[in-house]
Motif scaffolding. Structure first.
Motif, short mmCIF file in Angstrom:
data_model
loop_
_atom_site.label_atom_id
_atom_site.label_comp_id
_atom_site.label_asym_id
_atom_site.label_seq_id
_atom_site.Cartn_x
_atom_site.Cartn_y
_atom_site.Cartn_z
N TYR A 129 -5.16 -24.13 12.99
CA TYR A 129 -4.86 -22.80 13.50
C TYR A 129 -3.72 -22.18 12.70
O TYR A 129 -2.82 -22.89 12.21
CB TYR A 129 -4.43 -22.87 14.97
CG TYR A 129 -5.49 -23.25 15.95
CD1 TYR A 129 -6.51 -22.36 16.29
CD2 TYR A 129 -5.46 -24.50 16.58
CE1 TYR A 129 -7.48 -22.71 17.21
CE2 TYR A 129 -6.43 -24.85 17.51
CZ TYR A 129 -7.43 -23.95 17.82
OH TYR A 129 -8.38 -24.29 18.74
N ASP A 130 -3.70 -20.86 12.64
CA ASP A 130 -2.61 -20.16 11.95
C ASP A 130 -1.25 -20.49 12.56
O ASP A 130 -0.26 -20.60 11.84
CB ASP A 130 -2.83 -18.64 12.00
CG ASP A 130 -3.90 -18.17 11.03
OD1 ASP A 130 -4.27 -18.96 10.14
OD2 ASP A 130 -4.36 -17.03 11.17
N ILE A 131 -1.20 -20.65 13.88
CA ILE A 131 0.08 -20.92 14.52
C ILE A 131 0.62 -22.29 14.14
O ILE A 131 1.84 -22.51 14.17
CB ILE A 131 -0.04 -20.78 16.06
CG1 ILE A 131 1.34 -20.60 16.70
CG2 ILE A 131 -0.78 -21.99 16.68
CD1 ILE A 131 1.32 -20.17 18.15
N ILE A 132 -0.25 -23.19 13.72
CA ILE A 132 0.21 -24.48 13.18
C ILE A 132 0.71 -24.30 11.76
O ILE A 132 1.80 -24.73 11.40
CB ILE A 132 -0.91 -25.53 13.23
CG1 ILE A 132 -1.29 -25.86 14.68
CG2 ILE A 132 -0.48 -26.81 12.49
CD1 ILE A 132 -2.45 -26.84 14.81
N ILE A 133 -0.10 -23.64 10.93
CA ILE A 133 0.25 -23.45 9.53
C ILE A 133 1.59 -22.75 9.39
O ILE A 133 2.44 -23.13 8.58
CB ILE A 133 -0.86 -22.63 8.81
CG1 ILE A 133 -2.18 -23.40 8.83
CG2 ILE A 133 -0.44 -22.29 7.38
CD1 ILE A 133 -3.38 -22.56 8.42
N LYS A 134 1.80 -21.70 10.20
CA LYS A 134 3.02 -20.89 10.07
C LYS A 134 4.26 -21.59 10.62
O LYS A 134 5.38 -21.16 10.32
CB LYS A 134 2.81 -19.55 10.75
CG LYS A 134 1.80 -18.68 9.99
CD LYS A 134 1.54 -17.37 10.68
CE LYS A 134 0.54 -16.54 9.88
NZ LYS A 134 0.21 -15.26 10.55
N ASN A 135 4.08 -22.64 11.39
CA ASN A 135 5.23 -23.39 11.88
C ASN A 135 5.45 -24.69 11.11
O ASN A 135 6.09 -25.62 11.60
CB ASN A 135 5.08 -23.66 13.38
CG ASN A 135 5.35 -22.41 14.20
OD1 ASN A 135 6.42 -21.82 14.08
ND2 ASN A 135 4.39 -21.98 14.99
N ARG A 136 4.93 -24.70 9.89
CA ARG A 136 5.14 -25.82 8.98
C ARG A 136 5.90 -25.34 7.76
O ARG A 136 5.84 -24.18 7.38
CB ARG A 136 3.79 -26.44 8.60
CG ARG A 136 3.14 -27.18 9.76
CD ARG A 136 1.92 -27.98 9.33
NE ARG A 136 2.09 -28.68 8.06
CZ ARG A 136 2.88 -29.72 7.88
NH1 ARG A 136 3.57 -30.21 8.89
NH2 ARG A 136 2.98 -30.28 6.70
#
Length: 214
Positions: free
Chosen positions: A138-145
């Motif tokens: 998910y984008d919300i995972i990618i952006k919090n990495r």
């Protein structure tokens, strides 16, 4: 110190991983706030009923464990659970701060290993690093990495960061997590106490049609 945990996962392909994680917690499993094999089946309930149930469990936890499985993006709940985990929510006289979050990459039970998501690459400077197939996330995972505001590079040449401390949401393999769950849970919790050191994405931008995709 044990932390209250919640597991976010796609039931149809990751319930066994959920059970392995709970088992690995040992005596600390008594602090687990999420679903278990004996939890009531909510799939036939209305969306708002399910959300209310999940909110209560997440509100009372401090670390969210997200099972990264091959078809997790088919779930209509996991990214919402991550979003809610990152909120500061007030109920009565109690306010919950954002949870620490750690992703546990599920092993391929047919072929073994984690090749469905991970592979190793050699950079032009000769350093080896881990490459992640972001199309599965998910984008919300990618952006919090890799979102530390002032990154500390473990290799200044290729500017790679620590897999645990360079991202608010670290991704670790199932084998790694099961071998020492408390270490990864504590790492996630400690980062939640200094959340302002990270560029945090808390909101899902896309809207979904809510239907059961567990």
């Amino acid at each position: 110190m044990a932390r209250k945990t919640f597991i976010s996962y796609k039931y149809s392909e990751a319930w066994q991983t959920r059970d392995k994680i709970i088992s690995a917690l040992g005596v600390d499993a008594r602090y687990y706030q999420g679903e278990t094999s004996s939890s009531p089946n909510l799939t036939d309930r209305k969306t708002e009923t399910i959300k209310h149930h999940l909110k209560s469990m997440i509100f009372d936890s401090s670390v969210t464990i997200v099972v990264i499985s091959p078809n997790m993006k088919q779930s209509n709940w996991i990214d919402w659970e991550i979003e809610y985990s990152l909120k500061e929510v007030t109920r009565g006289d109690k306010t919950s701060r954002a949870n620490g979050i750690v992703g546990v990459i599920q092993k391929d039970y047919y072929f073994g290993g984690y090749g469905w998501l991970l592979n190793s690459i050699t950079n032009s400077d000769g350093c080896s690093s881990r490459n992640i197939d972001n199309s599965k996330l998910y984008d919300i995972i990618i952006k919090n990495r890799t979102n530390l505001k002032r990154p500390v590079y473990v290799c200044p040449t290729c500017q790679s960061v620590s897999s645990l401390d360079g991202s608010y949401m670290s991704l670790v393999t199932e084998d790694e997590f099961i071998s020492n769950p408390n270490m990864y849970i504590e790492n996630a919790f400690e980062k939640s106490k200094r959340i302002n050191d990270f560029e945090i994405t808390k909101t899902i931008k896309t809207q979904k049609n809510w239907w059961s995709a567990w």
